[in-house]
Design a protein around this motif. Structure first.
Motif, mmCIF file in Angstrom:
data_model
loop_
_atom_site.group_PDB
_atom_site.id
_atom_site.type_symbol
_atom_site.label_atom_id
_atom_site.label_comp_id
_atom_site.label_asym_id
_atom_site.label_seq_id
_atom_site.Cartn_x
_atom_site.Cartn_y
_atom_site.Cartn_z
ATOM 1 N N THR A 42 0.816 -1.213 0.000
ATOM 2 C CA THR A 42 0.000 0.000 0.000
ATOM 3 C C THR A 42 0.851 1.264 0.000
ATOM 4 O O THR A 42 0.382 2.317 -0.450
ATOM 5 N N ASP A 43 2.076 1.196 0.490
ATOM 6 C CA ASP A 43 2.961 2.356 0.371
ATOM 7 C C ASP A 43 3.307 2.609 -1.100
ATOM 8 O O ASP A 43 3.432 3.758 -1.527
ATOM 9 N N ARG A 44 3.476 1.516 -1.851
ATOM 10 C CA ARG A 44 3.736 1.674 -3.298
ATOM 11 C C ARG A 44 2.479 2.134 -4.030
ATOM 12 O O ARG A 44 2.555 2.948 -4.956
ATOM 13 N N ASP A 45 1.340 1.594 -3.630
ATOM 14 C CA ASP A 45 0.070 1.933 -4.274
ATOM 15 C C ASP A 45 -1.024 1.930 -3.218
ATOM 16 O O ASP A 45 -1.507 0.872 -2.813
ATOM 17 N N PRO A 46 -1.450 3.109 -2.729
ATOM 18 C CA PRO A 46 -2.465 3.160 -1.676
ATOM 19 C C PRO A 46 -3.783 2.503 -2.061
ATOM 20 O O PRO A 46 -4.590 2.185 -1.189
ATOM 21 N N LEU A 47 -4.013 2.309 -3.363
ATOM 22 C CA LEU A 47 -5.248 1.678 -3.814
ATOM 23 C C LEU A 47 -5.101 0.166 -3.979
ATOM 24 O O LEU A 47 -6.006 -0.500 -4.472
ATOM 25 N N TYR A 48 -3.967 -0.372 -3.531
ATOM 26 C CA TYR A 48 -3.678 -1.789 -3.742
ATOM 27 C C TYR A 48 -4.808 -2.693 -3.236
ATOM 28 O O TYR A 48 -5.296 -3.565 -3.960
ATOM 29 N N VAL A 49 -5.248 -2.486 -2.003
ATOM 30 C CA VAL A 49 -6.285 -3.353 -1.420
ATOM 31 C C VAL A 49 -7.595 -3.184 -2.172
ATOM 32 O O VAL A 49 -8.278 -4.171 -2.485
ATOM 33 N N TYR A 50 -7.956 -1.948 -2.481
ATOM 34 C CA TYR A 50 -9.214 -1.705 -3.170
ATOM 35 C C TYR A 50 -9.219 -2.349 -4.564
ATOM 36 O O TYR A 50 -10.220 -2.908 -4.997
ATOM 37 N N GLY A 71 -17.441 8.846 -8.990
ATOM 38 C CA GLY A 71 -18.110 8.719 -7.712
ATOM 39 C C GLY A 71 -17.221 8.157 -6.606
ATOM 40 O O GLY A 71 -16.203 7.513 -6.872
ATOM 41 N N PHE A 72 -17.604 8.430 -5.362
ATOM 42 C CA PHE A 72 -16.933 7.881 -4.180
ATOM 43 C C PHE A 72 -15.417 8.121 -4.244
ATOM 44 O O PHE A 72 -14.609 7.269 -3.864
ATOM 45 N N SER A 73 -15.037 9.298 -4.718
ATOM 46 C CA SER A 73 -13.631 9.566 -5.044
ATOM 47 C C SER A 73 -12.733 9.535 -3.820
ATOM 48 O O SER A 73 -11.542 9.234 -3.931
ATOM 49 N N TYR A 74 -13.273 9.849 -2.632
ATOM 50 C CA TYR A 74 -12.437 9.887 -1.432
ATOM 51 C C TYR A 74 -11.823 8.525 -1.140
ATOM 52 O O TYR A 74 -10.772 8.439 -0.509
ATOM 53 N N ASN A 75 -12.458 7.448 -1.602
ATOM 54 C CA ASN A 75 -11.874 6.121 -1.448
ATOM 55 C C ASN A 75 -11.370 5.546 -2.764
ATOM 56 O O ASN A 75 -10.266 5.006 -2.841
ATOM 57 N N ARG A 76 -12.160 5.658 -3.821
ATOM 58 C CA ARG A 76 -11.771 5.019 -5.085
ATOM 59 C C ARG A 76 -10.545 5.668 -5.711
ATOM 60 O O ARG A 76 -9.832 5.024 -6.482
ATOM 61 N N ARG A 77 -10.295 6.940 -5.378
ATOM 62 C CA ARG A 77 -9.091 7.611 -5.889
ATOM 63 C C ARG A 77 -8.270 8.158 -4.719
ATOM 64 O O ARG A 77 -7.684 9.244 -4.806
ATOM 65 N N PHE A 78 -8.233 7.382 -3.645
ATOM 66 C CA PHE A 78 -7.520 7.821 -2.441
ATOM 67 C C PHE A 78 -6.054 8.119 -2.722
ATOM 68 O O PHE A 78 -5.379 7.414 -3.468
ATOM 69 N N SER A 79 -5.579 9.173 -2.072
ATOM 70 C CA SER A 79 -4.163 9.536 -2.114
ATOM 71 C C SER A 79 -3.724 9.915 -0.706
ATOM 72 O O SER A 79 -4.528 10.440 0.081
ATOM 73 N N ARG A 121 2.824 5.548 10.040
ATOM 74 C CA ARG A 121 3.374 4.452 9.237
ATOM 75 C C ARG A 121 2.277 3.609 8.604
ATOM 76 O O ARG A 121 2.496 2.925 7.607
ATOM 77 N N TYR A 122 1.058 3.650 9.161
ATOM 78 C CA TYR A 122 -0.051 2.863 8.618
ATOM 79 C C TYR A 122 -0.937 3.670 7.671
ATOM 80 O O TYR A 122 -1.968 3.182 7.209
ATOM 81 N N GLY A 123 -0.556 4.920 7.387
ATOM 82 C CA GLY A 123 -1.431 5.845 6.666
ATOM 83 C C GLY A 123 -1.986 5.312 5.355
ATOM 84 O O GLY A 123 -3.191 5.408 5.098
ATOM 85 N N SER A 124 -1.136 4.739 4.502
ATOM 86 C CA SER A 124 -1.587 4.287 3.183
ATOM 87 C C SER A 124 -2.572 3.132 3.281
ATOM 88 O O SER A 124 -3.430 2.971 2.414
ATOM 89 N N LEU A 125 -2.426 2.316 4.304
ATOM 90 C CA LEU A 125 -3.313 1.170 4.496
ATOM 91 C C LEU A 125 -4.570 1.571 5.271
ATOM 92 O O LEU A 125 -5.689 1.256 4.871
#
Length: 558
Positions: free
Chosen positions: A39-47, A342-350, A362-366
């Motif tokens: 998730t540090d490499r890609d915060p959207l990894y889990v989604y 839509g739902f950009s706060y999560n679907r396009r999270f940064s 340290r857990y911010g991206s996840l």
């Protein structure tokens, strides 16, 4: 039934691939270091690894309620004027089936006062949706009503119980505890599964062991805990609200009781977390097999529906324009869900969305600041959540031996790093050392304003003005607070007074210009932006950017 689900080979293969991908993510989710690296490499990894569909939906059938609970996050009581009709609700049930909704909670207000709740539940079951309800329990002491619940074939009935009799009735309604207690017995006699839902407040936290024994005696099988948040009727300074460090008390209780394996499943709602030290066993039964918190699922696999057809990523989010994605009367639910914007706060999270301590965690991206609704309730930002066990363990109380100079020095460093909430704790300690320090009161007003506590900010600015009436910074700060409290004209007058006292304050002119933009007084805004530029030409980039934006507002066709 769901006629939209084909049974051809390609569809089956797609389903298998989705399951395999989720299993792989869940396995990785149990290895926290690897998951953090991804998730540090890609915060959207889990989604990205999860199938995006409204797996879990909470539907507010009506805002009408037979109680006026003092901690109600939606200020329920009277139904909305424009609530969906029976036919509109039936159509929405069918749309949810087409979107493959798996589980749906009927909510209110009080959902059981809605005249069509049974029909809605049955219509959803025809779409293979597991339906449950969360009720305040007032109507459950009637055996005939419990017969109706039995016939509706709900998967489980959740009953809100927020303390033992005295504290529960004080929050909700006199006599309600006895009625729901009898209701539990009536439902269990009809073999209807019963769950308890408790909002953790200062009062219920003191009674948590008594509640546990009560539920064991009643044969309740599932107990969900969630913390109260300052939304709706509950104000930010309400003494009912627990403090961040008290989340540890909830975890300690949970670990102690889980070790007993009593047959009562204790489940933490998504607004209790995150990443406790020591035992990091995952404590949310609704999140399948993930051991670790993997972020808010609003708009990913969770959906909220207001009684008027407004759609949100989660029903816990306030019903304001910022979080409303559309309305089913205007746009089909499928289009709202599949809207790429839509739902950009999560679907396009940064990570740029994160603020305060969360920005550097340290857990911010996840974690993504945990529960979006709770973060917003406390800070008016979904990226800054003080109600976190990990954060509370590191945001230690200020050293009581620090002198005033040391407190101010450390506080200034935190402000420079935009760590406003941590700085706030230091300056609160500083003002306790010297309550007459108007400069500290000034800074406290600023910090409260930046963390969304406008009434607190106004109070600190007012106290500063009592000590130093001609302080332009406190006048400006109080004015900005009044604007945020929907008292724009009073706010403008205060900022103008600050400028009269000291015409050479850049921030006063700039902030007044911003207020004029908000109130669509564009020519006045231009004048004060230009005044600010004349005072401090070194901030020309900031001012020119604001002037460019003003030009676009004033001439939208240009």
């Amino acid at each position: 039934m769901r006629h939209s689900r084909s049974c051809d080979l390609n569809h089956l293969i797609s389903l298998v691939e989705d399951v395999v991908e989720e299993v792989q993510t869940e396995e990785l989710g149990n290895n926290l270091d690897d998951l953090l690296a991804c998730t540090d490499r890609d915060p959207l990894y889990v989604y990205k690894s999860k199938k995006c569909y409204p797996r879990t939906v909470v539907w507010e059938l009506t805002l009408a309620c037979n109680m006026r609970c003092s901690h109600c996050g939606s200020s329920a009581g009277i139904s909305r004027r424009d609530e969906l009709s029976r036919d509109e609700m039936f159509g929405l049930c069918d749309e949810l089936g087409e979107l493959e909704c798996e589980r749906l909670t009927l909510l209110g207000g009080e959902p059981l006062v809605h005249p069509h709740w049974e029909e809605i539940a049955l219509r959803l079951k025809e779409q293979d949706v597991r339906v449950n309800v969360i009720t305040n329990g007032w109507m459950l002491d009637d055996p005939r009503f419990c017969d109706r619940i039995k016939n509706a074939d709900l998967s489980i009935v959740g009953i809100s119980i927020d303390g033992m009799e005295k504290s529960h009735d004080a929050l909700r309604r006199r006599g309600s505890f006895k009625r729901l207690s009898r209701g539990i017995d009536l439902l269990r006699a009809r073999e209807v599964p019963v769950a308890a839902v408790t909002v953790v407040t200062q009062d219920s936290l003191k009674e948590i062991d008594e509640l546990y024994d009560f539920f064991i005696d009643k044969g309740v099988k599932v107990w969900q805990l969630q913390i109260a948040a300052p939304l709706g009727r509950l104000l930010p300074d309400d003494p009912l609200l627990i403090q961040p460090h008290q989340i540890q008390v909830i975890y300690d209780f949970l670990y102690k009781k889980k070790a007993l394996k009593p047959g009562l499943t204790i489940d933490l709602a998504d607004n209790i977390g995150y990443f406790p030290s020591g035992n990091n066993t995952y404590c949310r039964t609704t999140r399948r097999n993930n051991k670790n918190w993997i972020g808010c699922m609003a708009g990913i696999q969770v959906l909220g529906i207001d009684s008027n057809g407004d759609i949100k990523g989660c029903q816990s989010l306030p019903s304001i324009q910022r979080f409303i994605e559309g309305n089913v009367r205007v746009t089909p639910l499928k289009e709202i869900w599949n809207n790429p914007e839509g739902f950009s706060y999560n679907r396009r999270f940064s990570r740029k969305q994160l603020g305060g301590y969360c920005a550097d965690c340290r857990y911010g991206s996840l974690c993504k600041a945990g529960c979006s609704s709770t973060a917003y309730a406390y800070t008016r930002s979904i990226g800054d959540n003080p109600m976190c066990i990990y954060r509370a363990s590191r945001e230690k109380a200020p050293d009581q031996n620090m002198n005033l100079g040391q407190l101010k020095k450390q506080g200034r460093k935190l402000i420079e790093n935009n760590e406003y909430r941590r700085a706030l704790r230091l300056y609160e300690h500083a003002i306790s050392v010297n309550p007459q320090d108007w400069r500290v009161l000034d800074i406290l007003g600023f910090l409260c304003y930046m963390t969304g506590s406008f009434e607190d900010a106004a109070e600190y600015c007012g106290r500063s003005l009592e000590i130093k009436p001609d302080n332009p910074y406190s006048l400006k700060g109080l004015g900005l607070c009044r604007v945020e409290m929907d008292r724009a004209q009073e706010g403008i007058a205060l900022i103008q007074k600050a400028i009269e006292i000291d015409p050479e304050v850049f921030d006063a002119h700039f902030d007044l210009a911003v207020v004029y933009v908000k109130t669509k007084q564009y020519e006045k805004a231009r004048q004060h932006f230009e005044n600010a530029l004349a005072i401090d030409p070194n901030r020309s980039r900031e001012v020119n950017r604001a002037l460019s934006q003003l030009e676009r507002l004033n001439n939208p066709s240009s």
